[in-house]
Design a protein around this motif. Structure first.
Motif, PDB file in Angstrom:
ATOM      1  N   ARG A 183       0.817  -1.210   0.000  1.00 18.52           N
ATOM      2  CA  ARG A 183       0.000   0.000   0.000  1.00 18.52           C
ATOM      3  C   ARG A 183       0.851   1.261   0.000  1.00 18.52           C
ATOM      4  NH1 ARG A 183      -5.107   0.616   3.990  1.00 18.52           N
ATOM      5  NH2 ARG A 183      -5.544  -1.323   2.875  1.00 18.52           N
ATOM      6  N   LYS A 184       1.949   1.250   0.738  1.00 20.28           N
ATOM      7  CA  LYS A 184       2.821   2.421   0.778  1.00 20.28           C
ATOM      8  C   LYS A 184       3.430   2.694  -0.595  1.00 20.28           C
ATOM      9  CE  LYS A 184       4.085   2.315   5.687  1.00 20.28           C
ATOM     10  NZ  LYS A 184       5.214   2.228   6.672  1.00 20.28           N
ATOM     11  N   THR A 185       3.725   1.629  -1.327  1.00 17.54           N
ATOM     12  CA  THR A 185       4.262   1.799  -2.678  1.00 17.54           C
ATOM     13  C   THR A 185       3.242   2.466  -3.579  1.00 17.54           C
ATOM     14  OG1 THR A 185       5.656  -0.169  -2.425  1.00 17.54           O
ATOM     15  CG2 THR A 185       5.219   0.591  -4.665  1.00 17.54           C
ATOM     16  N   LEU A 186       1.994   2.050  -3.467  1.00 17.71           N
ATOM     17  CA  LEU A 186       0.926   2.634  -4.274  1.00 17.71           C
ATOM     18  C   LEU A 186       0.677   4.086  -3.890  1.00 17.71           C
ATOM     19  CD1 LEU A 186      -1.566  -0.366  -4.252  1.00 17.71           C
ATOM     20  CD2 LEU A 186      -0.098   0.362  -6.141  1.00 17.71           C
ATOM     21  N   GLN A 187       0.720   4.369  -2.607  1.00 17.74           N
ATOM     22  CA  GLN A 187       0.544   5.757  -2.159  1.00 17.74           C
ATOM     23  C   GLN A 187       1.685   6.636  -2.650  1.00 17.74           C
ATOM     24  OE1 GLN A 187       0.239   4.932   2.049  1.00 17.74           O
ATOM     25  NE2 GLN A 187      -2.004   5.009   2.030  1.00 17.74           N
ATOM     26  N   ALA A 188       2.888   6.090  -2.661  1.00 20.31           N
ATOM     27  CA  ALA A 188       4.036   6.839  -3.168  1.00 20.31           C
ATOM     28  C   ALA A 188       3.891   7.100  -4.665  1.00 20.31           C
ATOM     29  CB  ALA A 188       5.333   6.080  -2.889  1.00 20.31           C
ATOM     30  N   ALA A 189       3.342   6.128  -5.393  1.00 19.56           N
ATOM     31  CA  ALA A 189       3.134   6.295  -6.830  1.00 19.56           C
ATOM     32  C   ALA A 189       2.118   7.406  -7.103  1.00 19.56           C
ATOM     33  CB  ALA A 189       2.668   4.990  -7.454  1.00 19.56           C
ATOM     34  N   VAL A 190       1.064   7.464  -6.295  1.00 20.21           N
ATOM     35  CA  VAL A 190       0.071   8.527  -6.440  1.00 20.21           C
ATOM     36  C   VAL A 190       0.698   9.881  -6.150  1.00 20.21           C
ATOM     37  CG1 VAL A 190      -2.037   9.518  -5.464  1.00 20.21           C
ATOM     38  CG2 VAL A 190      -1.936   7.076  -5.974  1.00 20.21           C
ATOM     39  N   ALA A 191       1.492   9.953  -5.080  1.00 23.78           N
ATOM     40  CA  ALA A 191       2.140  11.216  -4.718  1.00 23.78           C
ATOM     41  C   ALA A 191       3.090  11.686  -5.820  1.00 23.78           C
ATOM     42  CB  ALA A 191       2.894  11.059  -3.402  1.00 23.78           C
ATOM     43  N   ALA A 192       3.846  10.757  -6.398  1.00 22.07           N
ATOM     44  CA  ALA A 192       4.783  11.116  -7.467  1.00 22.07           C
ATOM     45  C   ALA A 192       4.028  11.598  -8.703  1.00 22.07           C
ATOM     46  CB  ALA A 192       5.661   9.924  -7.814  1.00 22.07           C
ATOM     47  N   ALA A 193       2.948  10.889  -9.050  1.00 20.46           N
ATOM     48  CA  ALA A 193       2.153  11.284 -10.217  1.00 20.46           C
ATOM     49  C   ALA A 193       1.501  12.641  -9.999  1.00 20.46           C
ATOM     50  CB  ALA A 193       1.083  10.225 -10.500  1.00 20.46           C
ATOM     51  N   GLU A 194       1.050  12.888  -8.773  1.00 18.93           N
ATOM     52  CA  GLU A 194       0.436  14.186  -8.474  1.00 18.93           C
ATOM     53  C   GLU A 194       1.460  15.307  -8.577  1.00 18.93           C
ATOM     54  OE1 GLU A 194      -1.842  16.406  -4.754  1.00 18.93           O
ATOM     55  OE2 GLU A 194      -2.056  14.245  -5.051  1.00 18.93           O
ATOM     56  N   SER A 195       2.664  15.062  -8.088  1.00 20.72           N
ATOM     57  CA  SER A 195       3.721  16.072  -8.162  1.00 20.72           C
ATOM     58  C   SER A 195       4.045  16.410  -9.617  1.00 20.72           C
ATOM     59  CB  SER A 195       4.972  15.567  -7.443  1.00 20.72           C
ATOM     60  OG  SER A 195       6.034  16.493  -7.571  1.00 20.72           O
ATOM     61  N   GLN A 196       4.142  15.381 -10.461  1.00 22.94           N
ATOM     62  CA  GLN A 196       4.434  15.604 -11.874  1.00 22.94           C
ATOM     63  C   GLN A 196       3.291  16.340 -12.563  1.00 22.94           C
ATOM     64  OE1 GLN A 196       5.254  11.669 -13.294  1.00 22.94           O
ATOM     65  NE2 GLN A 196       7.261  11.546 -12.293  1.00 22.94           N
ATOM     66  N   LEU A 197       2.066  16.025 -12.173  1.00 27.34           N
ATOM     67  CA  LEU A 197       0.906  16.683 -12.757  1.00 27.34           C
ATOM     68  C   LEU A 197       0.869  18.166 -12.379  1.00 27.34           C
ATOM     69  CD1 LEU A 197      -1.765  16.909 -14.199  1.00 27.34           C
ATOM     70  CD2 LEU A 197      -2.879  15.814 -12.237  1.00 27.34           C
ATOM     71  N   VAL A 198       1.102  18.456 -11.118  1.00 22.85           N
ATOM     72  CA  VAL A 198       1.097  19.847 -10.668  1.00 22.85           C
ATOM     73  C   VAL A 198       2.204  20.638 -11.373  1.00 22.85           C
ATOM     74  CG1 VAL A 198       1.513  21.349  -8.678  1.00 22.85           C
ATOM     75  CG2 VAL A 198       0.045  19.334  -8.441  1.00 22.85           C
ATOM     76  N   GLU A 199       3.356  20.015 -11.528  1.00 23.05           N
ATOM     77  CA  GLU A 199       4.459  20.684 -12.232  1.00 23.05           C
ATOM     78  C   GLU A 199       4.092  20.939 -13.693  1.00 23.05           C
ATOM     79  OE1 GLU A 199       9.176  19.942 -13.405  1.00 23.05           O
ATOM     80  OE2 GLU A 199       8.135  18.555 -12.054  1.00 23.05           O
ATOM     81  N   ALA A 200       3.496  19.947 -14.347  1.00 22.19           N
ATOM     82  CA  ALA A 200       3.104  20.109 -15.754  1.00 22.19           C
ATOM     83  C   ALA A 200       2.071  21.219 -15.904  1.00 22.19           C
ATOM     84  CB  ALA A 200       2.550  18.795 -16.301  1.00 22.19           C
ATOM     85  N   ARG A 201       1.141  21.302 -14.974  1.00 27.11           N
ATOM     86  CA  ARG A 201       0.152  22.370 -15.036  1.00 27.11           C
ATOM     87  C   ARG A 201       0.786  23.738 -14.811  1.00 27.11           C
ATOM     88  NH1 ARG A 201      -5.008  19.725 -11.723  1.00 27.11           N
ATOM     89  NH2 ARG A 201      -5.808  18.456 -13.465  1.00 27.11           N
ATOM     90  N   GLY A 202       1.796  23.780 -13.963  1.00 29.65           N
ATOM     91  CA  GLY A 202       2.504  25.040 -13.747  1.00 29.65           C
ATOM     92  C   GLY A 202       3.185  25.518 -15.023  1.00 29.65           C
ATOM     93  N   VAL A 203       3.837  24.602 -15.724  1.00 33.84           N
ATOM     94  CA  VAL A 203       4.487  24.950 -16.993  1.00 33.84           C
ATOM     95  C   VAL A 203       3.442  25.409 -18.009  1.00 33.84           C
ATOM     96  CG1 VAL A 203       5.830  24.055 -18.937  1.00 33.84           C
ATOM     97  CG2 VAL A 203       6.434  23.410 -16.595  1.00 33.84           C
ATOM     98  N   LEU A 204       2.299  24.731 -18.027  1.00 30.59           N
ATOM     99  CA  LEU A 204       1.230  25.123 -18.943  1.00 30.59           C
ATOM    100  C   LEU A 204       0.766  26.543 -18.645  1.00 30.59           C
ATOM    101  CD1 LEU A 204      -0.844  24.588 -21.140  1.00 30.59           C
ATOM    102  CD2 LEU A 204      -2.278  23.455 -19.417  1.00 30.59           C
ATOM    103  N   GLY A 205       0.621  26.868 -17.375  1.00 27.29           N
ATOM    104  CA  GLY A 205       0.216  28.222 -17.009  1.00 27.29           C
ATOM    105  C   GLY A 205       1.210  29.261 -17.501  1.00 27.29           C
TER     106      GLY A 205
END
Length: 289
Positions: free
Chosen positions: A4-26
């Motif tokens: 479960r911790k691995t899956l939670q870490a994967a979600v956190a990493a994907a969220e971080s990349q998504l937020v960064e991508a949205r920042g670049v888009l802005g």
């Protein structure tokens, strides 16, 4: 079962990349707005201003061309980053689906199975001891006096089954979105016993990081773009074929007609690259389906 911790870490990493991508888009959207405003300022120079400043007049065509090129670059970069954001959202949806499978679907299914197995054992023992078993709610319904309300005792298995079904439905919503599909079809087919909002995980509801309707609409826009580009060469060919008649009707010179034909031929040459990009983006959003 994945940790479960691995899956939670994967979600956190994907969220971080998504937020960064949205920042670049802005940032690129801001650059596009600035470039459009700059082009408008350059094109708005009056004839008097150009007449009064010979140097500005000489540089004006170059400034217009550079300003238009800047808008083109910013718009294309923005479009490319929008596609990257969509891909990042899909990765995040996949990570959320894997996590929900582990923290909701599997525990709910295990709880239901454990209860069902134990119930079967107890019923087998009871029937061996006292014959066929009928649940008391069914007996009460058969024996009730007409006009009296029926009191039904809900078996403990029912809410467990409902919880398992709802968890699986929520998981299927995320799986559908990650495949570039509209989850409304999944909800319509399997969510008749639930409040519609409950069928969607919180992460894709209106206040979630990737609201379902908006994401589905953006993916559909990519599909539409692919279809439009696929149809465009035929449309341009038809336009070119009709140009001589139009030129005769509107009194074009031979030079104007040649320029119109050349513009359309140049547009056709650009289509394959744009279509490849659009198809690649759609494939990334749908897993190649």
């Amino acid at each position: 079962m994945t940790n479960r911790k691995t899956l939670q870490a994967a979600v956190a990493a994907a969220e971080s990349q998504l937020v960064e991508a949205r920042g670049v888009l802005g940032q690129w959207r801001d650059r596009t707005a600035d470039a459009v405003a700059d082009l408008a300022r350059v094109e708005a120079l009056s004839g008097d201003e150009l007449l009064d400043d010979a140097e500005a007049a000489a540089a004006w065509p170059v400034r217009v061309r550079e300003a238009r090129d800047a808008v083109t670059v910013a718009e294309r970069a923005t479009e490319a980053q929008e596609r990257r954001v969509l891909v990042a959202e899909r990765v995040w949806l996949g990570a959320q689906a894997a996590l929900l499978q582990a923290v909701e679907v599997e525990p709910a299914a295990a709880a239901l199975k454990g209860h069902t197995d134990r119930t079967a054992e107890l019923l087998a023992a009871l029937e061996e001891h006292d014959g066929p078993y009928v649940h008391r709610s069914r007996v009460a319904a058969l024996e009730r006096t007409p006009g009296q309300p029926t009191v039904i005792d809900v078996p403990k298995s029912r809410p467990l089954a409902q919880a398992a079904r709802l968890a699986e439905l929520r998981h299927q919503v995320l799986v559908a979105m990650a495949a570039g599909e509209d989850p409304a079809g999944v909800v319509a087919a399997r969510g008749e016993d639930f409040v519609e909002d409950d069928c969607y995980p919180a992460c894709v509801q209106a206040t979630g990081l990737v609201p379902a309707p908006a994401y589905v609409a953006r993916v559909e826009a990519v599909r539409v773009r692919v279809a439009e580009l696929e149809a465009l060469p035929g449309q341009i060919a038809a336009e070119v074929e009709a140009l001589p008649e139009r030129a005769a009707r509107e009194g074009w010179s031979a030079e104007v007609l040649a320029q119109a034909e050349e513009r359309r031929r140049a547009r056709v040459e650009d289509i394959p690259g744009e279509l490849d990009e659009a198809r690649e983006a759609l494939s990334a959003l749908t897993g190649g389906s």
